[in-house]
Scaffold this motif. Sequence first.
Motif, short mmCIF file in Angstrom:
data_model
loop_
_atom_site.label_atom_id
_atom_site.label_comp_id
_atom_site.label_asym_id
_atom_site.label_seq_id
_atom_site.Cartn_x
_atom_site.Cartn_y
_atom_site.Cartn_z
N SER A 83 -9.96 -7.09 2.55
CA SER A 83 -10.48 -6.51 1.33
C SER A 83 -11.17 -5.17 1.58
O SER A 83 -11.21 -4.31 0.70
CB SER A 83 -11.47 -7.48 0.68
OG SER A 83 -12.53 -7.77 1.57
N LYS A 91 -2.58 3.59 -3.33
CA LYS A 91 -2.50 2.25 -3.89
C LYS A 91 -2.69 1.24 -2.76
O LYS A 91 -2.08 1.37 -1.70
CB LYS A 91 -1.14 2.03 -4.57
CG LYS A 91 -0.93 0.63 -5.13
CD LYS A 91 0.46 0.48 -5.72
CE LYS A 91 0.71 -0.92 -6.24
NZ LYS A 91 2.08 -1.08 -6.77
N TYR A 92 -3.57 0.27 -2.99
CA TYR A 92 -3.82 -0.75 -1.96
C TYR A 92 -4.00 -2.09 -2.67
O TYR A 92 -4.95 -2.29 -3.42
CB TYR A 92 -5.07 -0.40 -1.16
CG TYR A 92 -5.36 -1.37 -0.03
CD1 TYR A 92 -4.61 -1.34 1.15
CD2 TYR A 92 -6.37 -2.32 -0.13
CE1 TYR A 92 -4.86 -2.22 2.18
CE2 TYR A 92 -6.63 -3.20 0.90
CZ TYR A 92 -5.88 -3.15 2.05
OH TYR A 92 -6.13 -4.03 3.08
N ASN A 93 -3.06 -3.00 -2.42
CA ASN A 93 -3.06 -4.29 -3.09
C ASN A 93 -2.74 -5.38 -2.07
O ASN A 93 -1.71 -5.33 -1.40
CB ASN A 93 -2.03 -4.30 -4.23
CG ASN A 93 -2.05 -5.60 -5.01
OD1 ASN A 93 -2.99 -6.38 -4.92
ND2 ASN A 93 -1.00 -5.83 -5.79
N CYS A 129 0.85 -1.20 0.00
CA CYS A 129 0.00 0.00 0.00
C CYS A 129 0.88 1.24 0.00
O CYS A 129 2.02 1.22 0.50
CB CYS A 129 -0.96 0.01 1.19
SG CYS A 129 -0.16 0.05 2.81
N GLN A 143 -5.14 -12.32 -1.66
CA GLN A 143 -6.27 -11.42 -1.51
C GLN A 143 -7.54 -12.16 -1.14
O GLN A 143 -8.35 -11.68 -0.39
CB GLN A 143 -6.48 -10.63 -2.81
CG GLN A 143 -7.60 -9.61 -2.74
CD GLN A 143 -7.65 -8.73 -3.96
OE1 GLN A 143 -6.83 -8.86 -4.87
NE2 GLN A 143 -8.60 -7.82 -3.99
#
Length: 392
Positions: free
Chosen positions: A33, A60-62, A3, A67
Amino acid sequence: MNCVLEGNAVKAFGKAIHSLSRIGDELCLDPMSKGLALRSVNSAHSAYACFLFSPMFFQKYNLGPEQGSETVQCKLLMKSILPLFRCLATIERSVERCQIQINTPNDRVKIQFFCRHGITKTHDLCFEESEALQAVFASHLCPNVLKAPARVLGEMVMHFPVSQEEITLSITPLRVSLRNYFEGGNDHMKIMYTEMSLHPDEFDYFQIGVESDITFCLKELRGLLSFAESHCLPVSVHFGAAGKPVCFSVEDMILEATVVLSTLIDSESRGPSQPAETLTVAPRTPTRCADVVPESPGETDCRKAAVPAGMELVASSQGSPIADSALLLLLHHLSEPHYQERANSTPASSICSLLFRAKSPESGEGLPVLACCSDEEEAEEEDVMMMRSPTL
């Protein structure tokens, strides 16, 4: 997880870590999530806090390849991550972007600060996997709900000293008050009692289902109020009777913050052999409650028993103690009819000696000195004594 935060978001993230540092010695990072959750619970499981930053909070958030499972929960020592965000003013001036990565194979959390003039600061922190904690608390079932700007609550709390450990929140249909709490064993001569009250109109939302007095720790609350006040967010308070947890929460479009604190159990609501109730944290819960030491009836009635019937005790407007009982007894004695007759037939010097001397010449019992003799009264008294003394 990967992130990226930019601008004021870096300062807000650091402010949340500062608030959590008042709760416990460990910080749990829980990527999900719906956002990144920062959690902390104290060692006694009496205080729990959670800050949830939504994906919109980040540039940005991954979550990465995990996930779907959302199994990456890591625990960091607070003393290792707090120094990175210690000086928020410096971060606001120099840091342009912050990147946080969780590397599962190496058990490392990498935090990089991209500063002005091309300077990059990289920090690798070791972590250990842990279960995500969650406080088991149904706020919608609480009979009492308050909502007010953080500034209003912050101005009430600021009047209590930093060393104050616990405060009592009282609610009635007419007012809400905060006062400091001290255990019965403390030296009350060295204690400053403080109480702040607010009218229900001062709150954005005011719901009372039951009148109650709850006592909880103040240190953990200060962090949330400071965070909410810096972002001009209202604070909601959900609570019930004494012994049940109290929840302070802040909610915005991009973040949610919750602090759950245990409260002291009212001594009147349980028997002498019933143990104190505690707060619980399930792989997500906190609890703490202690006994309230009641005042002994002898202590509360000692002043009233020393005052004659028919006399009224009026407290000082400054909150000072009621007048000493020995003085009240003396004044009551002077007002008796038989003493008025004695006073009329007694020389002025005798009355002066009773009111201004430490001992009565007749009984020899100690009496309080109410004032000092003036020079004229001393001269008159010397003349009288000279007249009474035998001539040589």
